[in-house]
Motif scaffolding. Structure first.
Motif, mmCIF file in Angstrom:
data_model
loop_
_atom_site.group_PDB
_atom_site.id
_atom_site.type_symbol
_atom_site.label_atom_id
_atom_site.label_comp_id
_atom_site.label_asym_id
_atom_site.label_seq_id
_atom_site.Cartn_x
_atom_site.Cartn_y
_atom_site.Cartn_z
ATOM 1 N N ILE A 1 11.155 26.640 -14.681
ATOM 2 C CA ILE A 1 11.496 26.272 -13.315
ATOM 3 C C ILE A 1 11.037 24.840 -13.073
ATOM 4 O O ILE A 1 10.053 24.379 -13.652
ATOM 5 N N SER A 2 11.786 24.153 -12.225
ATOM 6 C CA SER A 2 11.437 22.796 -11.838
ATOM 7 C C SER A 2 11.747 22.648 -10.360
ATOM 8 O O SER A 2 12.839 23.019 -9.919
ATOM 9 N N PHE A 3 10.790 22.148 -9.591
ATOM 10 C CA PHE A 3 11.017 22.002 -8.162
ATOM 11 C C PHE A 3 10.100 20.932 -7.581
ATOM 12 O O PHE A 3 9.044 20.628 -8.133
ATOM 13 N N VAL A 4 10.553 20.366 -6.482
ATOM 14 C CA VAL A 4 9.723 19.449 -5.708
ATOM 15 C C VAL A 4 9.011 20.286 -4.650
ATOM 16 O O VAL A 4 9.666 20.877 -3.792
ATOM 17 N N GLU B 1 11.610 25.592 1.905
ATOM 18 C CA GLU B 1 12.505 25.482 0.751
ATOM 19 C C GLU B 1 12.339 24.120 0.093
ATOM 20 O O GLU B 1 12.358 23.091 0.769
ATOM 21 N N PRO B 2 12.154 24.086 -1.228
ATOM 22 C CA PRO B 2 11.982 22.794 -1.905
ATOM 23 C C PRO B 2 13.262 21.976 -1.846
ATOM 24 O O PRO B 2 14.373 22.516 -1.828
ATOM 25 N N SER B 3 13.094 20.650 -1.806
ATOM 26 C CA SER B 3 14.257 19.766 -1.760
ATOM 27 C C SER B 3 15.015 19.775 -3.083
ATOM 28 O O SER B 3 16.187 19.426 -3.130
ATOM 29 N N HIS B 4 14.352 20.152 -4.144
ATOM 30 C CA HIS B 4 15.004 20.269 -5.455
ATOM 31 C C HIS B 4 14.456 21.513 -6.142
ATOM 32 O O HIS B 4 13.256 21.770 -6.116
ATOM 33 N N PHE B 5 15.346 22.312 -6.733
ATOM 34 C CA PHE B 5 14.918 23.492 -7.477
ATOM 35 C C PHE B 5 15.918 23.756 -8.589
ATOM 36 O O PHE B 5 17.134 23.682 -8.378
ATOM 37 N N TRP C 1 0.845 -1.216 0.000
ATOM 38 C CA TRP C 1 0.000 0.000 0.000
ATOM 39 C C TRP C 1 0.864 1.244 0.000
ATOM 40 O O TRP C 1 0.609 2.197 -0.725
ATOM 41 N N LYS C 2 1.942 1.237 0.757
ATOM 42 C CA LYS C 2 2.823 2.397 0.825
ATOM 43 C C LYS C 2 3.476 2.668 -0.517
ATOM 44 O O LYS C 2 3.572 3.802 -0.963
ATOM 45 N N ARG C 3 3.902 1.616 -1.186
ATOM 46 C CA ARG C 3 4.536 1.797 -2.493
ATOM 47 C C ARG C 3 3.543 2.266 -3.541
ATOM 48 O O ARG C 3 3.893 2.975 -4.474
ATOM 49 N N SER C 4 2.302 1.900 -3.395
ATOM 50 C CA SER C 4 1.317 2.242 -4.416
ATOM 51 C C SER C 4 0.831 3.677 -4.300
ATOM 52 O O SER C 4 0.192 4.189 -5.202
ATOM 53 N N GLN C 5 1.134 4.360 -3.169
ATOM 54 C CA GLN C 5 0.700 5.738 -2.997
ATOM 55 C C GLN C 5 1.628 6.673 -3.759
ATOM 56 O O GLN C 5 2.817 6.407 -3.927
ATOM 57 N N PRO C 6 1.113 7.803 -4.255
ATOM 58 C CA PRO C 6 1.978 8.764 -4.952
ATOM 59 C C PRO C 6 3.000 9.348 -3.996
ATOM 60 O O PRO C 6 2.659 9.788 -2.907
ATOM 61 N N SER C 7 4.262 9.316 -4.402
ATOM 62 C CA SER C 7 5.339 9.848 -3.570
ATOM 63 C C SER C 7 5.541 11.313 -3.882
ATOM 64 O O SER C 7 6.115 11.684 -4.907
ATOM 65 N N ILE C 8 5.058 12.193 -3.018
ATOM 66 C CA ILE C 8 5.157 13.636 -3.239
ATOM 67 C C ILE C 8 6.614 14.078 -3.288
ATOM 68 O O ILE C 8 6.994 14.947 -4.058
ATOM 69 N N LYS C 9 7.453 13.421 -2.489
ATOM 70 C CA LYS C 9 8.841 13.823 -2.404
ATOM 71 C C LYS C 9 9.543 13.698 -3.742
ATOM 72 O O LYS C 9 10.411 14.491 -4.087
ATOM 73 N N ASN C 10 9.191 12.678 -4.520
ATOM 74 C CA ASN C 10 9.889 12.416 -5.772
ATOM 75 C C ASN C 10 9.206 13.034 -6.987
ATOM 76 O O ASN C 10 9.688 12.894 -8.091
ATOM 77 N N GLN C 11 8.057 13.681 -6.792
ATOM 78 C CA GLN C 11 7.352 14.280 -7.911
ATOM 79 C C GLN C 11 7.794 15.732 -8.060
ATOM 80 O O GLN C 11 7.726 16.515 -7.118
ATOM 81 N N SER C 12 8.237 16.095 -9.254
ATOM 82 C CA SER C 12 8.742 17.436 -9.509
ATOM 83 C C SER C 12 7.771 18.196 -10.401
ATOM 84 O O SER C 12 7.268 17.669 -11.383
ATOM 85 N N ASP C 13 7.504 19.450 -10.035
ATOM 86 C CA ASP C 13 6.684 20.331 -10.863
ATOM 87 C C ASP C 13 7.594 21.073 -11.837
ATOM 88 O O ASP C 13 8.625 21.624 -11.434
ATOM 89 N N THR C 14 7.238 21.098 -13.107
ATOM 90 C CA THR C 14 8.017 21.792 -14.124
ATOM 91 C C THR C 14 7.102 22.719 -14.912
ATOM 92 O O THR C 14 6.069 22.286 -15.421
ATOM 93 N N TYR C 15 7.496 23.987 -14.987
ATOM 94 C CA TYR C 15 6.698 24.988 -15.696
ATOM 95 C C TYR C 15 7.634 25.832 -16.562
ATOM 96 O O TYR C 15 8.816 26.007 -16.250
ATOM 97 N N SER C 16 7.097 26.350 -17.659
ATOM 98 C CA SER C 16 7.909 27.180 -18.548
ATOM 99 C C SER C 16 7.029 28.202 -19.255
ATOM 100 O O SER C 16 5.809 28.037 -19.351
ATOM 101 N N SER C 17 7.682 29.255 -19.733
ATOM 102 C CA SER C 17 6.986 30.290 -20.499
ATOM 103 C C SER C 17 7.961 30.843 -21.536
ATOM 104 O O SER C 17 9.149 31.020 -21.258
ATOM 105 N N THR C 18 7.449 31.090 -22.731
ATOM 106 C CA THR C 18 8.280 31.549 -23.843
ATOM 107 C C THR C 18 7.653 32.780 -24.487
ATOM 108 O O THR C 18 6.429 32.876 -24.603
ATOM 109 N N THR C 19 8.503 33.709 -24.870
ATOM 110 C CA THR C 19 8.033 34.882 -25.597
ATOM 111 C C THR C 19 9.029 35.196 -26.709
ATOM 112 O O THR C 19 10.173 34.720 -26.688
#
Length: 254
Positions: A199-202, A168-172, A47-65
């Motif tokens: 930008i990309s961060f956990v 502070e995010p663990s990864h940025f 059950w623990k392994r099947s749950q989404p691991s927030i720590k390892n999920q990284s948000d990535t966003y970008s913008s271009t002009t």
């Protein structure tokens, strides 16, 4: 021999049989209990392994002009010549000298304006590198190879300031890439360029509670404002300084 042994076992006194049966029952109960515990443990781990691991999920966003505006060049003061003076170009794009200082001939350290995201306020510090490229060598993918000279902007290092340890995010990571060049058609020229910020961060625990679609919408809005602000400086400060550069050239050539 087997029959004798079986007969001997059958004639064991009743008291001894009772003790033996109790021992066997206890052993069976212990074995059954261990199996149940093992199953519960295995179930919990699965059950623990099947749950989404927030720590390892990284948000990535970008913008271009992009920039595409008329550019009025002079024969004795081309935009290519202007781009050779990288400190001047940098000061035109980033005029606030209190937030910038030069590291090398090609790199500057910039204290960027605060980035506000939900309840967080971060102050990135980046090292920006400006390099001139010519002859189609190592041009960014979007730049035509027949362009005579390109000014490339790139972030080489960064630091995130202004956040408490638990926020502070663990990864940025922060990426800024840009290119500026003169696009010529006959006697006419246009200033063209592209700028991308990513930008990309956990997300820290508190921020991870915010729905992902809300985080994405807000983050992309913040990035869009930042890149549009930089584009505004290019379209105004840079062109104004280039006009000044053209006025100064005849004085130096006399």
């Amino acid at each position: 021999m087997g029959e004798i042994a079986f007969a001997g076992w059958c004639f064991v006194p009743f008291q001894n049989c009772s003790v033996l049966n109790k021992k066997m029952m206890m052993k069976m109960k212990m074995k059954k209990k261990r199996k149940k515990q093992e199953w519960q443990c295995h179930h919990a781990l699965t059950w623990k392994r099947s749950q989404p691991s927030i720590k390892n999920q990284s948000d990535t966003y970008s913008s271009t002009t992009s920039t595409d505006i008329p550019l009025y060049e002079s024969p004795g003061a081309s935009f290519d010549q202007y781009l050779e003076d990288k400190p001047r170009v940098f000061n035109a794009i980033f005029p606030d000298k209190q937030r910038c200082h030069q590291l090398t001939q090609e790199e500057w350290r910039i204290q960027m304006l605060p980035i506000e995201f939900l309840f967080l306020t971060a102050r990135p510090v980046v090292d920006m590198r400006l390099r001139c490229k010519r002859g189609g060598r190592d041009y960014p993918p979007q730049v035509p190879l027949d362009i005579t000279k390109v000014l490339e902007l790139d972030v080489t290092r960064w630091q995130l300031r202004g956040l408490d340890n638990f926020l502070e995010p663990s990864h940025f990571s922060l990426g800024i890439k840009g290119a500026l060049y003169s696009y010529r058609q006959g006697t006419r020229s246009r200033l063209k360029g592209q700028l991308e910020m990513s930008i990309s961060f956990v997300p820290p625990t508190m921020l991870a509670l915010v729905p992902e679609d809300v985080r994405r919408r807000l983050a992309e809005s913040v990035l869009t404002r930042l890149v549009e602000n930089m584009k505004h400086k290019v379209n105004n400060s840079l062109l104004a300084d280039y006009s000044k550069f053209k006025r100064e050239r005849p004085k130096h050539s006399v």
